[in-house]
Design a protein around this motif. Structure first.
Motif, PDB file in Angstrom:
ATOM      1  N   THR A  22       1.290   9.276  -0.957  1.00  0.00           N
ATOM      2  CA  THR A  22       2.637   8.712  -0.973  1.00  0.00           C
ATOM      3  C   THR A  22       3.449   9.184  -2.173  1.00  0.00           C
ATOM      4  N   PRO A  72      -0.312   3.646  -6.212  1.00  0.00           N
ATOM      5  CA  PRO A  72      -1.362   4.276  -7.024  1.00  0.00           C
ATOM      6  C   PRO A  72      -1.286   3.894  -8.497  1.00  0.00           C
ATOM      7  N   GLU A 119       0.811  -1.205   0.000  1.00  0.00           N
ATOM      8  CA  GLU A 119       0.000   0.000   0.000  1.00  0.00           C
ATOM      9  C   GLU A 119       0.845   1.256   0.000  1.00  0.00           C
ATOM     10  N   ASP A 136      -2.593  10.423  -4.550  1.00  0.00           N
ATOM     11  CA  ASP A 136      -2.178   9.544  -3.463  1.00  0.00           C
ATOM     12  C   ASP A 136      -1.123  10.266  -2.631  1.00  0.00           C
ATOM     13  N   SER A 172      -4.392   4.295 -10.738  1.00  0.00           N
ATOM     14  CA  SER A 172      -4.722   5.658 -11.168  1.00  0.00           C
ATOM     15  C   SER A 172      -3.964   6.009 -12.438  1.00  0.00           C
TER      16      SER A 172
END
Length: 334
Positions: free
Chosen positions: A270, A232, A44, A268, A235
């Protein structure tokens, strides 16, 4: 921990200037793809890496390899984690693109914990390869797999000590090792090199054509279109699909799509705004530079990017919208 930002910081150039200075006459050809879909990672807390082929040209003579330009980008958010995967520290401006021999590059989106170990081993192995071999692409793939196996050989010791409380020597050679400890060790090591917390997109040119790989401890995928890796990734992939990205598209078009996809992934937390980019042409030296998330490709973004929609809030447009919609609405039956 190792800081790889020095890899790219000495080569930063204007992305817009580079893009147009390298363009010449071009003819588009259909894209021929032999690829497996990238495996979705379960991690994640990863950032984003995108690699793609562009301006691909397939000669009429099938014995002549396809030529393509390669684009590789990675955001600069770096996270250092311990063996258990718990983040220790993060920084928004560190390098995540490793230079490899013969003009190849590898970009990663995991923590630095094992990525540096895999990349360093791969660097040494590729130095020994015969790049004049017609089988060079397969030779590179073998060394990528061996590099993950090497990283696992060290990772295995840490796993056994942490989860079972034994050493590799005990696991491999102690015939008197308690059955319950051996069973726990087998369970801890199930998956082999797939346990290594690292994933790379590797790109480079050979005399047998370009090579674009997605590699982790489980699998290795080759594509002639694009690879995306990171938390991500969905996306970025969705954005590239909306743009119908294909490898026969021009360099500026593909470059712009890549930057768009990366910026879309920035929703995101991150993913950092700053992006490190490598452009690897079929002939000539690779180029490294940086997108600051604001000024790079500003003119193209203003012309081809998403337009603001705040104008739709005006009273005049609201009125016209309602009038037009009523004309096409289906009858309402009570």
């Amino acid at each position: 921990m190792h800081d790889r930002s020095s890899i790219v910081k000495n080569y930063f150039l204007s992305a817009q200037a580079l893009l147009y200075s390298r363009l010449g006459g071009r003819r588009e050809y259909p894209s021929y793809t032999i690829t497996s879909p990238p495996m979705k990672r379960e991690d994640e807390d990863m950032t984003i890496v995108i690699g793609m082929m562009t301006n691909s040209i397939q000669p009429n003579d099938p014995s002549i390899p396809t030529t393509s330009h390669l684009l590789l980008c990675a955001d600069s958010m770096a996270t250092h984690a311990n063996l258990a995967g718990v983040p220790i520290t993060s920084h928004p401006a560190q390098g995540k693109i490793y230079p490899l021999p013969h003009g190849f590059y590898a970009a990663f989106c995991d923590t630095y914990y094992k990525a540096h170990e895999v990349a360093t081993e791969l660097n040494g192995r590729m130095l020994k390869l015969d790049f004049t071999s017609d089988g060079i692409k397969d030779l590179i793939k073998i060394e990528v797999r061996e590099s993950f196996d090497y990283a696992f050989s060290w990772f295995r010791e840490a796993i056994l000590r942490r989860d079972v409380g034994i050493t590799v020597e005990q696991y491999l050679h102690d015939k008197k090792l308690r059955p319950d400890l051996r069973r726990r060790a087998d369970e801890a090591l199930q998956g082999g090199s797939g346990l290594v917390p690292a994933e790379f997109i590797i790109a480079g040119q050979t005399h047998r054509g370009p090579l674009l790989l997605l590699a982790n401890g489980y699998d290795l995928y080759e594509t002639t279109e694009f690879h995306v890796s990171g938390g991500p990734a969905d996306s970025a992939i969705s954005w590239l699909k909306i743009r119908e990205q294909m490898s026969n598209m021009s360099i500026p078009r593909s470059f712009y799509h890549m930057i768009e996809a990366k910026r879309f992934a920035q929703i995101d937390p991150t993913v950092s705004r700053t992006t490190q980019i490598v452009w690897i042409p079929p002939i000539g030296e690779p180029m490294l530079f940086q997108d600051d998330g604001v000024t790079t490709l500003k003119k193209l973004i203003e012309k081809y990017g998403l337009r603001p929609t705040d104008e739709l809030d005006s009273d005049d447009i609201r009125k016209r919208f309602e009038d037009e919609l009523r004309k096409t609405a289906l009858p309402y039956n009570t």
